[in-house]
Design a protein around this motif. Sequence first.
Motif, PDB file in Angstrom:
ATOM      1  N   CYS A  92     -52.996 -41.941  -1.057  1.00 49.26           N
ATOM      2  CA  CYS A  92     -52.580 -43.321  -1.336  1.00 49.26           C
ATOM      3  C   CYS A  92     -52.237 -44.076  -0.055  1.00 49.26           C
ATOM      4  O   CYS A  92     -52.513 -45.270   0.063  1.00 49.26           O
ATOM      5  CB  CYS A  92     -51.380 -43.336  -2.268  1.00 49.26           C
ATOM      6  SG  CYS A  92     -51.701 -42.453  -3.791  1.00 49.26           S
ATOM      7  N   HIS A 113     -49.308 -35.687 -10.208  1.00 49.30           N
ATOM      8  CA  HIS A 113     -48.030 -36.209 -10.688  1.00 49.30           C
ATOM      9  C   HIS A 113     -47.454 -35.216 -11.688  1.00 49.30           C
ATOM     10  O   HIS A 113     -48.143 -34.817 -12.628  1.00 49.30           O
ATOM     11  CB  HIS A 113     -48.215 -37.552 -11.399  1.00 49.30           C
ATOM     12  CG  HIS A 113     -48.526 -38.684 -10.469  1.00 49.30           C
ATOM     13  ND1 HIS A 113     -48.936 -39.915 -10.903  1.00 49.30           N
ATOM     14  CD2 HIS A 113     -48.450 -38.765  -9.115  1.00 49.30           C
ATOM     15  CE1 HIS A 113     -49.124 -40.715  -9.859  1.00 49.30           C
ATOM     16  NE2 HIS A 113     -48.838 -40.037  -8.763  1.00 49.30           N
ATOM     17  N   GLU A 145     -46.400 -46.749 -11.521  1.00 51.74           N
ATOM     18  CA  GLU A 145     -47.406 -45.944 -10.869  1.00 51.74           C
ATOM     19  C   GLU A 145     -48.555 -45.569 -11.785  1.00 51.74           C
ATOM     20  O   GLU A 145     -49.363 -44.762 -11.408  1.00 51.74           O
ATOM     21  CB  GLU A 145     -46.774 -44.637 -10.343  1.00 51.74           C
ATOM     22  CG  GLU A 145     -45.992 -44.812  -9.096  1.00 51.74           C
ATOM     23  CD  GLU A 145     -46.862 -45.191  -7.921  1.00 51.74           C
ATOM     24  OE1 GLU A 145     -46.316 -45.758  -6.976  1.00 51.74           O
ATOM     25  OE2 GLU A 145     -48.060 -44.941  -7.962  1.00 51.74           O
ATOM     26  N   CYS A 204     -43.733 -36.648  -2.807  1.00 50.66           N
ATOM     27  CA  CYS A 204     -43.785 -38.105  -2.893  1.00 50.66           C
ATOM     28  C   CYS A 204     -43.063 -38.545  -4.171  1.00 50.66           C
ATOM     29  O   CYS A 204     -43.104 -37.827  -5.175  1.00 50.66           O
ATOM     30  CB  CYS A 204     -45.276 -38.452  -2.974  1.00 50.66           C
ATOM     31  SG  CYS A 204     -45.684 -40.186  -2.909  1.00 50.66           S
ATOM     32  N   LYS A 232     -43.753 -47.255   0.841  1.00 48.14           N
ATOM     33  CA  LYS A 232     -44.800 -48.102   0.255  1.00 48.14           C
ATOM     34  C   LYS A 232     -44.143 -48.972  -0.817  1.00 48.14           C
ATOM     35  O   LYS A 232     -43.256 -48.507  -1.533  1.00 48.14           O
ATOM     36  CB  LYS A 232     -45.885 -47.221  -0.389  1.00 48.14           C
ATOM     37  CG  LYS A 232     -46.954 -48.020  -1.136  1.00 48.14           C
ATOM     38  CD  LYS A 232     -48.208 -47.203  -1.342  1.00 48.14           C
ATOM     39  CE  LYS A 232     -48.088 -46.150  -2.431  1.00 48.14           C
ATOM     40  NZ  LYS A 232     -47.785 -46.688  -3.775  1.00 48.14           N
ATOM     41  N   CYS A 235     -55.813 -48.503  -4.901  1.00 44.48           N
ATOM     42  CA  CYS A 235     -54.964 -47.925  -5.951  1.00 44.48           C
ATOM     43  C   CYS A 235     -55.696 -47.863  -7.285  1.00 44.48           C
ATOM     44  O   CYS A 235     -56.456 -48.757  -7.628  1.00 44.48           O
ATOM     45  CB  CYS A 235     -53.708 -48.779  -6.102  1.00 44.48           C
ATOM     46  SG  CYS A 235     -52.662 -48.262  -7.457  1.00 44.48           S
ATOM     47  N   CYS A 237     -52.520 -45.000 -11.581  1.00 42.37           N
ATOM     48  CA  CYS A 237     -52.674 -43.727 -12.303  1.00 42.37           C
ATOM     49  C   CYS A 237     -51.577 -43.452 -13.328  1.00 42.37           C
ATOM     50  O   CYS A 237     -50.507 -44.036 -13.303  1.00 42.37           O
ATOM     51  CB  CYS A 237     -52.729 -42.559 -11.354  1.00 42.37           C
ATOM     52  SG  CYS A 237     -52.584 -42.884  -9.633  1.00 42.37           S
TER      53      CYS A 237
END
Length: 419
Positions: free
Chosen positions: A18, A31, A54, A117, A194, A264, A267
């Motif tokens: 990302c 994730h 996200e 992350c 970010k 992006c 997701c």
Amino acid sequence: MSEEKKVDLETALLSHPCYTEAAHHKFARMHIPVAPKCNIQCNYCNRKYDCSNESRPGVTSEVLSPEEALAKVRLVKERIPELKVVAVAGPGDPLANEETFVSMQLIANEFPEMTLCISTNGLNLPDNVDRLWDLGIRFVTVTINAVDPHVAEKVYQFVNHGGRHLRGLEAAETLIERPLQGVEMCVKKGMMVKINMVLIPGINDQHIPEAVKRLKALGVYIVNILPLIPVAGTRFEELRAPTARERRELQDLCANDVRMMRHCKQCRADAIGLLGNDRSQEFAACGSGCGPTGGATSTPLGLEEKTATRLAVASSEGVTVDGGFGNSPVFRIYEYRDGAIQSLGKVELNRDQDAPLYGETHRLRLEATVQELNDNQIVVVTGIGDKARADLEALGIHVHVTRGKVEDAIAAAVLACRK
Ligand code: CLF
Ligand code: SF4
């Protein structure tokens, strides 16, 4: 005091799909959906769905305990050696769930080389920066949709903070002040921050450039402007999504101030794999059963039944077939086997929705789409031109033109293909 975890930040940055665009074709992220609770209510989020911070609002297949998440990371690492990043991105807010910290600790212990992350709304960030740092987390995404309370007030329904239920301007002020403070602390600590901003036409579109300048001054590394996805059952369900052109123009403008993320994929909270090729359904429902002797999902991929048919369906929401071959921005990939349909993810085509549907650009676009979809046996669309149809058929791909429900279309397409 715990010993500080050593992280090679430059190597981690270059392999983070990302944060580094060049990495997203090579390296995968996973994730772990361990964070179901949320402490705020965004007007674009339906809590039955994934966190829009996200993820695209699709139903998360499961919520895992930290131990189940660790077991799943083991399995995914074994099957996807390109896995570099494990993240918590919902389905609620990671910092509103203690399970986030427990999971990250378990994963850091067993996979010290893994980049960790998180993606948060930032409300609890100031209280947790040191804790995240000590776990070795160096990549933090914060969703900030406005830095002006009068704009933010329109985006959030309520904020629960410090034992109080806040609404209106007070909620908005809290949800600006706390995340900005958290961002500043993370940057000072040496983390890569970010910012995700949801572009909401008529609400924050005019305000985003000013907000980006403020965030740049705080030292954020990159900004990601995501399009609003109007979700049924939310306050914003009647709003329109921004066009691809509106988003691109805003990105171009803001690129004068800060690095922009443009790849992006919005997701899911349980996304797995390369950004453009979500493989989460391959690993769905394998929580506690995905140990070395696990259940059905531990079947080696090469040993699947030969009767399976792989289809690409032009469908924006996965409910109806609603796109033509030349203009659908997304194709959903399904596997049909013995009457059962399994979703395998989606292919997004990053299309300029304002581009003309004729001429050289369009021709190149059609050719690129044929290549993107050439590992499927059937393509299902609402319409297709002669040239694209011939190109697909030359590759042995059956074309099925229809409208209506996705599952009905799949069953009919497979039947027609086997005749
Ligand atoms: Fe996940 Fe987000 Fe970490 Fe990436 S996603 S927590 S920074 S590992 Fe990436 Fe997905 Fe876009 Fe997020 S493509 S939605 S930006
Ligand atoms: Fe939904 Fe995420 Fe907003 Fe919470 S922070 S309300 S889970 S979009």
